[in-house]
Design an enzyme around this catalytic site. Sequence first.
Site, PDB file in Angstrom:
ATOM      1  N   THR A 163     -18.582 -18.666  15.151  1.00 18.84           N
ATOM      2  CA  THR A 163     -17.738 -19.866  15.072  1.00 18.84           C
ATOM      3  C   THR A 163     -17.702 -20.641  16.396  1.00 18.84           C
ATOM      4  O   THR A 163     -17.646 -21.878  16.390  1.00 18.84           O
ATOM      5  CB  THR A 163     -16.297 -19.512  14.649  1.00 18.84           C
TER       6      THR A 163
ATOM      7  N   ILE B 133     -26.192 -15.669   7.901  1.00 14.55           N
ATOM      8  CA  ILE B 133     -27.470 -16.236   7.491  1.00 14.55           C
ATOM      9  C   ILE B 133     -27.936 -17.305   8.476  1.00 14.55           C
ATOM     10  O   ILE B 133     -28.869 -18.051   8.194  1.00 14.55           O
ATOM     11  CB  ILE B 133     -27.377 -16.833   6.069  1.00 14.55           C
TER      12      ILE B 133
ATOM     13  N   ARG C 236     -13.871 -17.719   5.255  1.00 20.31           N
ATOM     14  CA  ARG C 236     -12.609 -17.380   4.614  1.00 20.31           C
ATOM     15  C   ARG C 236     -11.353 -17.835   5.345  1.00 20.31           C
ATOM     16  O   ARG C 236     -10.257 -17.623   4.847  1.00 20.31           O
ATOM     17  CB  ARG C 236     -12.548 -15.860   4.380  1.00 20.31           C
TER      18      ARG C 236
ATOM     19  N   ALA D  58     -19.191 -13.810  10.070  1.00 18.92           N
ATOM     20  CA  ALA D  58     -19.193 -15.231  10.425  1.00 18.92           C
ATOM     21  C   ALA D  58     -18.410 -15.529  11.689  1.00 18.92           C
ATOM     22  O   ALA D  58     -18.721 -16.488  12.413  1.00 18.92           O
ATOM     23  CB  ALA D  58     -18.640 -16.055   9.262  1.00 18.92           C
ATOM     24  N   GLY D  59     -17.389 -14.723  11.991  1.00 21.28           N
ATOM     25  CA  GLY D  59     -16.551 -14.979  13.164  1.00 21.28           C
ATOM     26  C   GLY D  59     -17.292 -14.923  14.481  1.00 21.28           C
ATOM     27  O   GLY D  59     -16.861 -15.534  15.460  1.00 21.28           O
TER      28      GLY D  59
ATOM     29  N   ASP E 110     -16.756 -20.465   9.644  1.00 20.30           N
ATOM     30  CA  ASP E 110     -16.726 -19.219   8.898  1.00 20.30           C
ATOM     31  C   ASP E 110     -16.498 -19.537   7.420  1.00 20.30           C
ATOM     32  O   ASP E 110     -16.532 -20.698   7.006  1.00 20.30           O
ATOM     33  CB  ASP E 110     -15.665 -18.261   9.452  1.00 20.30           C
TER      34      ASP E 110
ATOM     35  N   HIS F 143     -27.592 -10.266   4.303  1.00 21.13           N
ATOM     36  CA  HIS F 143     -27.494 -11.340   3.311  1.00 21.13           C
ATOM     37  C   HIS F 143     -28.632 -12.343   3.436  1.00 21.13           C
ATOM     38  O   HIS F 143     -28.529 -13.474   2.966  1.00 21.13           O
ATOM     39  CB  HIS F 143     -26.138 -12.041   3.429  1.00 21.13           C
TER      40      HIS F 143
ATOM     41  N   CYS G 163     -42.604 -18.976  -9.630  1.00 19.13           N
ATOM     42  CA  CYS G 163     -43.906 -18.318  -9.385  1.00 19.13           C
ATOM     43  C   CYS G 163     -43.878 -17.359  -8.207  1.00 19.13           C
ATOM     44  O   CYS G 163     -44.890 -16.731  -7.896  1.00 19.13           O
ATOM     45  CB  CYS G 163     -44.989 -19.374  -9.173  1.00 19.13           C
TER      46      CYS G 163
END
Length: 330
Positions: A57, A139, A65, A53-54, A63, A157, A168
């Site tokens: 940013t 993501i 955490r 995530a960093g 991010d 991820h 379905c």
Amino acid sequence: MGNSIEKCMTSIVISEDSNKEEEQKEEMKKCVKQIASVIQSLPKESVIAITGAGISTSAGIPDFRSNTGVFATIPQKYNLPNPQSLFDIDYFVENPKPFFELSKDFILSHNQYKPTKAHYFLTLLQQKGLLKRVYTQNIDGLDLKAGILDEKLVMCHGSYESGTCLSCTNKFTKDWMINQIKSITTLEDCVLRCDNCKTGIVKPDIVFYGEELPDKYFKCHKSDFHGEAKRNCKFLLVIGTSLQVAPVSTLVENVYVYTHRLLVNREKCGTFKKISDCSLEIISTKNEVEESYFDFFMGEPYINSIDEAIEMLCEELNWEEELKEIVNSL
């Protein structure tokens, strides 16, 4: 007299801090030269990158955490039992509304987010034929926007690029999800429902806690990190991750023993905590022949941001203009 002593002591402290800062800058300059030298000597398709995530940013995407990250802010807003519940598959099936309320803002504003210099640096490595693979834990889809080819990219991820009905298994595009979300007016209406079976929840194809990673992850892991193939990775580039989420966090330890590794991150984590300053040389003897590799760190207190680290690297590599061209062309 007292004031004079205080001024003198203050001057000494400032001088010591200034000297320490200068020493850190010099240490980082030497480290960057070493890293650039390694990169310039690399063979084709020998760089594997792991991103978290960093790396995103500075694009405006929070991010997870840090003190201001998603996990620090969402529990109170959505009355969750714990921060991770938002991405827990069992909790999602039971109560999908918090996830969709959060996702609504991200999906509708997705086009506003642009790749960062670090994303484009990976694209530059790809253009130069050095990039073997990017394993991203993100993501946000910014790797695709930056021009990373599908065969080079493993979205460990998943992503918001598509969705699947949990009942379905009918597939849906990102555009379909965007159009559905645009019509949402209240939290009660925010859950995406399948227009095929009419009742199933359409979940974006991101990996929740309790779900398997995509098949592509395991296929690429086998070809990149198993047997003799792992020798082909000469440089492991780790950007913007706390290395806390398995199995992606374990990739750092899966490389060949003589692979150079660089962490570009706010702080040291995982195996990189062994580095006292910003580089660590590890020497090993095999068949009476000495071989060595380096672990590098670029981050605080030496560097203030990931983008700054990338700028320093490109300057030393004389890649500044090429990076600008990529940024302006995409």
